[in-house]
Motif scaffolding. Structure first.
Motif, PDB file in Angstrom:
ATOM      1  N   LEU A  90      38.777  22.441 -20.798  1.00 16.74           N
ATOM      2  CA  LEU A  90      39.802  21.687 -21.528  1.00 16.74           C
ATOM      3  C   LEU A  90      40.368  22.512 -22.675  1.00 16.74           C
ATOM      4  O   LEU A  90      41.593  22.593 -22.866  1.00 16.74           O
ATOM      5  CB  LEU A  90      39.221  20.375 -22.066  1.00 16.74           C
ATOM      6  N   VAL A  91      39.474  23.113 -23.457  1.00 19.24           N
ATOM      7  CA  VAL A  91      39.913  23.910 -24.606  1.00 19.24           C
ATOM      8  C   VAL A  91      40.775  25.079 -24.154  1.00 19.24           C
ATOM      9  O   VAL A  91      41.859  25.321 -24.708  1.00 19.24           O
ATOM     10  CB  VAL A  91      38.694  24.419 -25.408  1.00 19.24           C
ATOM     11  N   THR A  92      40.312  25.822 -23.166  1.00 18.19           N
ATOM     12  CA  THR A  92      41.050  27.012 -22.728  1.00 18.19           C
ATOM     13  C   THR A  92      42.376  26.640 -22.045  1.00 18.19           C
ATOM     14  O   THR A  92      43.356  27.379 -22.158  1.00 18.19           O
ATOM     15  CB  THR A  92      40.194  27.871 -21.775  1.00 18.19           C
ATOM     16  N   THR A  93      42.422  25.482 -21.389  1.00 13.95           N
ATOM     17  CA  THR A  93      43.676  25.033 -20.769  1.00 13.95           C
ATOM     18  C   THR A  93      44.746  24.788 -21.821  1.00 13.95           C
ATOM     19  O   THR A  93      45.905  25.210 -21.675  1.00 13.95           O
ATOM     20  CB  THR A  93      43.453  23.758 -19.939  1.00 13.95           C
ATOM     21  N   ILE A  94      44.375  24.102 -22.897  1.00 16.71           N
ATOM     22  CA  ILE A  94      45.327  23.845 -23.982  1.00 16.71           C
ATOM     23  C   ILE A  94      45.742  25.151 -24.643  1.00 16.71           C
ATOM     24  O   ILE A  94      46.926  25.389 -24.904  1.00 16.71           O
ATOM     25  CB  ILE A  94      44.721  22.879 -25.020  1.00 16.71           C
ATOM     26  N   GLU A  95      44.783  26.000 -24.914  1.00 13.22           N
ATOM     27  CA  GLU A  95      45.095  27.267 -25.578  1.00 13.22           C
ATOM     28  C   GLU A  95      45.976  28.155 -24.702  1.00 13.22           C
ATOM     29  O   GLU A  95      46.917  28.792 -25.201  1.00 13.22           O
ATOM     30  CB  GLU A  95      43.801  27.997 -25.941  1.00 13.22           C
ATOM     31  N   ASP A  96      45.706  28.200 -23.410  1.00 15.00           N
ATOM     32  CA  ASP A  96      46.524  29.014 -22.506  1.00 15.00           C
ATOM     33  C   ASP A  96      47.957  28.491 -22.433  1.00 15.00           C
ATOM     34  O   ASP A  96      48.912  29.273 -22.336  1.00 15.00           O
ATOM     35  CB  ASP A  96      45.910  29.039 -21.106  1.00 15.00           C
TER      36      ASP A  96
END
Length: 311
Positions: A61-67
Motif C-alpha cells: 500500500l505504501v509503495t503503491t501510493i509513493e510510486d
C-alpha cells in the motif's frame, strides 16, 4: 480500543549548535537529515511485530501510493524521536511517517504508523494504519485503512473512503465516488465469510464520519495460532484493500474537480473539524494511557502541526 490510531514524537536537535559551523560544514546536517529520513522510513516499513501477510499488505500500500505520486510527495521531515518512540518501560512503541504533498500535488499529506503495545492482561496489541488526505484543490474522499490485531485469532479491520461532503445534500457526490465505483461490493464480499461480523464502534463521531460503504468488521477465528487470520488477510483483506486504494488513486486523488473559493473555504473548515475530532476522540484518549501524559502531549502537538499546517 477504537480504530484510527496513528502517530509519533520527541525532540529535535537544537539549531543553535549549527550556527557556528563554516559554510563547508553546513552540508553535514543536510546529509544527517537525509540519513534520518531513510532510517525513519526503513524502520516504519519493517512492521516488525505483525505476520508476513499483514506486513506485505502494508508495504504494498505504501509503495503503491509513493510510486503513483513520486514527484509530488516530499520526504518525511519529522525528527528521529518523532518517527520512532518507545515508552520508558519499553512496553509500547510507535513508528510514524508523514509525507506532505508539494504545492502542485492534490495530496495534503500521507500518514502511516504502526503501534505495538503490551496489554495489562498480558496480551499484545498491534495497530497498523495508513491514511491519505487530499487538500482543498479537490473535494474527493480521503483514504483510510486500519488493521488492529489484539490476539493471533482476532482482528478489527476498518477501510473507507471518508466523504468530505454531505452525501444527502450532494447525491452526485454519492453516485460518483460510491455508487458508480461499486465500493459496496467489497464490504459484501468480506461479510459473506463466517468468521466476519460487523463491528459497531462505540464512537458516534466515527460512525457519523464514515461512508455508507465503509468496511468496519471484527474477524475472529478458531484457536489455530493465527493461521486462518493470516489466510483471510492474504486472500481477502489484501485484494480488497488494494482494489479500494486503486479506486481512490484513479477516481479520487486524480479527479479533476472545479471548486470555487467559497467551496474551498467550506471544505477546509470541514477538514479542520474532522482532524480536530480525530485527535480529541481517538489519539487524545489513547496516547496518555500508552505513553504517559508528557510524551503523549508532545506526540499530539507534532501531529497537530502536520494536520493543520496547510489549512
Amino acid at each position: 480500543m477504537e480504530v484510527i490510531i496513528r502517530s509519533h514524537f520527541l525532540h529535535s536537535p537544537p539549531l543553535s549548535i549549527l550556527s557556528s559551523f563554516s559554510s563547508l560544514q553546513l552540508s553535514a546536517p543536510r546529509c544527517i537529515m537525509m540519513n534520518t529520513q531513510k532510517q525513519g522510513r526503513s524502520k516504519f516499513l519493517e512492521f516488525p511485530f505483525v505476520s508476513a501477510p499483514h506486513k506485505n499488505l502494508l508495504v504494498d500500500l505504501v509503495t503503491t501510493i509513493e510510486d503513483r505520486f513520486q514527484s509530488n510527495l516530499l520526504p518525511c521531515s519529522l525528527p528521529p524521536h518523532v518517527q520512532h518512540y518507545k515508552n520508558k518501560s519499553d512496553t509500547s512503541q510507535i513508528s510514524l511517517q508523514i509525507t506532505p504533498g508539494n504545492n502542485d500535488s492534490p495530496i495534503d499529506f500521507v500518514m502511516g504508523s504502526w503501534v505495538h503495545a503490551e496489554l495489562p492482561t498480558g496480551g499484545l496489541l498491534d495497530i497498523t494504519s495508513l491514511s491519505a488526505y487530499l487538500n482543498t484543490s479537490n473535494d474527493a474522499p480521503n483514504f483510510v485503512f486500519d488493521l488492529i490485531r489484539s490476539s493471533p485469532t482476532m482482528l478489527i479491520f476498518f477501510l473507507d473512503l471518508l466523504p468530505r461532503k454531505d452525501l444527502v445534500l450532494c447525491p452526485d457526490y454519492l453516485k460518483t465516488f460510491y455508487d458508480d465505483t461499486k465500493l459496496d461490493t467489497h464490504r459484501q464480499t468480506l461479510e459473506n465469510l463466517s468468521e466476519v461480523q460487523p463491528y459497531l464502534s462505540s464512537s458516534l463521531f466515527y460512525r457519523a464520519m464514515a461512508s455508507p460503504t465503509a468496511i468496519f468488521v471484527r474477524i475472529s477465528t478458531e484457536n489455530d495460532g493465527g493461521d486462518r487470520i493470516d489466510e483471510i488477510i492474504r486472500n481477502y483483506l489484501d485484494p480488497i484493500t488494494k482494489q479500494v486504494l486503486g479506486i481512490w488513486l484513479d477516481h479520487c486523488a486524480c479527479a479533476k474537480r472545479e471548486l470555487g473559493e467559497e467551496e474551498r473555504a467550506s471544505l477546509g473548515k470541514r477538514d479542520c473539524v474532522i482532524r480536530n475530532k480525530t485527535i480529541e476522540y481517538d489519539l487524545g484518549s489513547s496516547f496518555p494511557r500508552m505513553f504517559g501524559p508528557e510524551a503523549a502531549k508532545e506526540i499530539l502537538e507534532a501531529i497537530k502541526e502536520y494536520f493543520f499546517m496547510k489549512t
